[in-house]
Design a protein around this motif. Structure first.
Motif, PDB file in Angstrom:
ATOM      1  N   PHE A  14       0.829  -1.198   0.000  1.00 36.50           N
ATOM      2  CA  PHE A  14       0.000   0.000   0.000  1.00 36.50           C
ATOM      3  C   PHE A  14       0.865   1.251   0.000  1.00 36.50           C
ATOM      4  CE2 PHE A  14      -2.420  -3.322   2.186  1.00 36.50           C
ATOM      5  CZ  PHE A  14      -3.590  -3.313   1.434  1.00 36.50           C
ATOM      6  N   THR A  15       0.368   2.278  -0.664  1.00 33.94           N
ATOM      7  CA  THR A  15       1.080   3.553  -0.704  1.00 33.94           C
ATOM      8  C   THR A  15       0.833   4.360   0.557  1.00 33.94           C
ATOM      9  OG1 THR A  15       0.523   3.556  -3.049  1.00 33.94           O
ATOM     10  CG2 THR A  15       1.587   5.495  -2.208  1.00 33.94           C
ATOM     11  N   SER A  16      -0.394   4.246   1.099  1.00 30.37           N
ATOM     12  CA  SER A  16      -0.751   5.015   2.287  1.00 30.37           C
ATOM     13  C   SER A  16      -1.782   4.245   3.109  1.00 30.37           C
ATOM     14  CB  SER A  16      -1.320   6.372   1.889  1.00 30.37           C
ATOM     15  OG  SER A  16      -2.616   6.206   1.335  1.00 30.37           O
ATOM     16  N   ASP A  18      -4.596   5.226   3.878  1.00 29.03           N
ATOM     17  CA  ASP A  18      -5.881   5.452   3.217  1.00 29.03           C
ATOM     18  C   ASP A  18      -6.190   4.326   2.238  1.00 29.03           C
ATOM     19  OD1 ASP A  18      -8.229   6.970   2.452  1.00 29.03           O
ATOM     20  OD2 ASP A  18      -7.138   7.461   0.610  1.00 29.03           O
ATOM     21  N   ASP A  19      -5.170   3.806   1.562  1.00 23.79           N
ATOM     22  CA  ASP A  19      -5.363   2.697   0.621  1.00 23.79           C
ATOM     23  C   ASP A  19      -5.860   1.445   1.338  1.00 23.79           C
ATOM     24  OD1 ASP A  19      -4.472   4.352  -1.408  1.00 23.79           O
ATOM     25  OD2 ASP A  19      -2.424   3.550  -1.360  1.00 23.79           O
ATOM     26  N   GLU A  23      -9.584  -0.297   0.666  1.00 30.82           N
ATOM     27  CA  GLU A  23      -9.532  -1.594  -0.033  1.00 30.82           C
ATOM     28  C   GLU A  23     -10.775  -2.427   0.272  1.00 30.82           C
ATOM     29  OE1 GLU A  23      -8.870  -4.362  -2.432  1.00 30.82           O
ATOM     30  OE2 GLU A  23      -7.302  -2.833  -2.354  1.00 30.82           O
ATOM     31  N   LYS A  31      -8.001  -5.200   7.816  1.00 28.23           N
ATOM     32  CA  LYS A  31      -7.559  -3.804   7.753  1.00 28.23           C
ATOM     33  C   LYS A  31      -6.922  -3.394   9.076  1.00 28.23           C
ATOM     34  CE  LYS A  31     -11.054  -2.386   4.412  1.00 28.23           C
ATOM     35  NZ  LYS A  31     -12.190  -1.505   4.112  1.00 28.23           N
TER      36      LYS A  31
END
Length: 88
Positions: A14-16, A18-19, A23, A31
């Motif tokens: 994940f980039t952040s 938030d991703d 998801e 998560k």
């Protein structure tokens, strides 16, 4: 997506934070587990920076904690170790 790898190294999947939150293929529990791992890693970076061993990626701890709160992830203070990393 390799969920097992994401749980071990969230930065690789994940980039952040938030991703992770966005998801759709992940359950709430997955998560939370991924974000908890990311939280631990972010706290490790903070400790390293305090000991003048910085130079890692930018710390995302505030963002991680925001999404854990949005997922209603509770902190078990009765069973949490008294360390800066929070433990797992």
């Amino acid at each position: 997506m390799d969920i097992e790898m994401a749980m071990l190294d969230p930065d690789s999947a994940f980039t952040s934070p938030d991703d992770v939150f966005a998801e759709q293929s992940l359950t709430r529990e997955q998560k939370i587990k991924i974000l908890r791992r990311w939280e631990y890693d972010a706290r490790e970076l903070e400790v390293a920076e305090e000991e003048n061993m910085g130079g890692g990626p930018p710390n995302k701890l505030d963002e991680i904690l925001k999404f854990l709160h949005r997922l209603d992830a509770e902190i078990d203070v009765d069973h949490s170790p008294p360390t800066k990393q929070g433990g797992e």
